[in-house]
Design an enzyme around this catalytic site. Structure first.
Site, PDB file in Angstrom:
ATOM      1  N   ASP A  26      -4.068  37.233 -19.535  1.00 56.95           N
ATOM      2  CA  ASP A  26      -5.099  38.120 -19.923  1.00 56.95           C
ATOM      3  C   ASP A  26      -5.406  39.405 -19.009  1.00 56.95           C
ATOM      4  OD1 ASP A  26      -6.175  36.356 -18.271  1.00 56.95           O
ATOM      5  OD2 ASP A  26      -7.609  35.266 -19.901  1.00 56.95           O
ATOM      6  N   HIS A  85     -11.766  26.653 -16.640  1.00 62.52           N
ATOM      7  CA  HIS A  85     -13.227  26.838 -16.752  1.00 62.52           C
ATOM      8  C   HIS A  85     -13.915  25.519 -16.856  1.00 62.52           C
ATOM      9  CE1 HIS A  85     -12.935  31.203 -16.924  1.00 62.52           C
ATOM     10  NE2 HIS A  85     -12.361  31.197 -18.093  1.00 62.52           N
ATOM     11  N   ASP A 109      -5.100  34.125 -13.813  1.00 66.96           N
ATOM     12  CA  ASP A 109      -5.825  34.310 -14.862  1.00 66.96           C
ATOM     13  C   ASP A 109      -6.831  35.581 -14.514  1.00 66.96           C
ATOM     14  OD1 ASP A 109      -6.502  32.914 -17.656  1.00 66.96           O
ATOM     15  OD2 ASP A 109      -8.459  34.059 -16.957  1.00 66.96           O
TER      16      ASP A 109
HETATM   17 ZN   LIG Z   1      -8.712  34.164 -18.805  1.00 68.96          ZN
END
Ligand SMILES: [Zn+2]
Length: 343
Positions: free
Chosen positions: A285, A160, A196
């Site tokens: 995740d 991110h 992800d």
């Molecule tokens: Zn994530």
């Protein structure tokens, strides 16, 4: 497969974050990395190596120099201002405000260099960020030296983090650093495959106008899922990079069959790009029990991801990103790697 790991990640612990109207202990916590490390050992994936120490040159190849120089100063500035707890911003230079004048107030500077309040600092955070960066570069060196694959057990994660901002638990974009490092070491083309749950907005932003680094993301649809403001299918790159950014936003509740269809299409496009090396942003995740995500992959699915990546037949660097179902994070993350190895 060799793993690179540093215990210094643990200094980034006890930090707080804002979730659903409450300040709560961070989901991104030290036990995540420790459980993965233990699983690497119990599955006998291979040796666990300490990282070599690197200067910040490679970080400044993908991040703004002033942003990188700011990171080690955060906690000292925070303490000098008489503050304790977690260093978290609360104001951001959004549309209509000045984003070109860095203020002197440390809380304001944190907002200046972030896009959300999700990357908070405590005393040991900078050492953890630096060790995570060293882990990624050391694992990249192993692949460059001829290993078929290596596992960078990075914590904190990175995908991110953009060129000049932190957010979403991420500070230095380890996968982007490694991808650029491979280019600087002579690779002609590099692919980044981000599996992800969350869109790797930072990696996309950093390479958006580049044809030499293909960025592919499979993730929760940003219309409903964090990071909300990037990750749509029509974001395909800009200028010379047009067509080299590929997004697969998938709906709430996606299970293996649909997720795997996207992976298969992504892998075919990656193979057609014919990179010299692939950097995998490895988040788990996507797991059905993840407390902050909404896909339905099961532990049995993760080895299949690794096996598909192995069939690309490319040197592969796995860089750890997210995954918050801590009890199963080792099984799932290492499952991808043993699946790659063909176990
Ligand atoms: Zn994530």
């Amino acid at each position: 497969m060799k793993t690179v790991f540093s215990p210094l990640h643990a200094g980034h612990g006890g930090q707080m974050e804002l979730v659903a109207g409450a300040i709560v202990p961070g989901f991104e916590k030290p036990s995540r990395a420790e459980i993965i490390r233990k699983r690497v050992e119990s599955e006998k994936l291979g040796p666990i190596l300490a990282p070599e120490i690197h200067d910040l040159t490679a970080a400044k190849r993908v991040h703004a120099a002033d942003y990188i120089d700011f990171l080690p100063t955060v906690w000292p500035q925070w303490e000098a201002a008489g503050k304790s707890g977690s260093a978290i911003p609360f104001a951001w230079p959004t549309r209509g405000l000045r984003g070109d004048v860095p203020p002197r107030n440390i809380e304001a500077l944190l907002g200046f260099y972030s896009f959300d309040g999700g990357a908070s600092f405590v005393k040991g955070t900078w050492d953890a960020i630096k060790s995570s960066y060293d882990v990624a570069l050391t694992a990249a060196q192993l692949v460059k030296a001829g290993e078929r694959a290596a596992f960078a057990l990075c914590r904190p994660p990175g995908h991110h983090a953009g060129a000049a901002f932190m957010g979403g638990y991420c500070f230095i974009n380890n996968a982007a650093v490694a991808a650029q490092w491979f280019r600087d070491q002579g690779a002609t083309r590099v692919a980044v495959l981000d599996v992800d749950y969350h869109h790797g907005n930072g990696t996309q932003e950093i390479f958006y106008d580049r044809p030499d680094i293909q960025v592919i993301n499979l993730h929760g649809d940003p219309m409903t899922e964090y990071p909300f403001f990037l990750g749509h299918a029509d974001e395909r790159g800009a200028g010379a990079g047009e067509g080299f950014n590929l997004n697969y936003p998938l709906p709430f509740g996606t299970s293996w069959a649909k997720w795997n269809e996207a992976l298969e299409d992504a892998c075919q496009k990656l193979a057609a790009y014919a990179p010299d090396v692939v950097v995998v942003s490895l988040g788990v995740d996507t797991f059905e029990k993840d407390p902050i995500s909404q896909f339905k992959l099961t532990s049995a699915d993760y080895p299949k991801i690794g096996a598909r990546i192995a069939r690309l037949g490319l040197p592969s660097l796995f860089v750890m990103e997210g995954g918050y179902a801590v009890d199963e994070i080792g099984i799932n993350a290492v499952g991808v790697l043993t699946g790659f190895e063909g176990d």
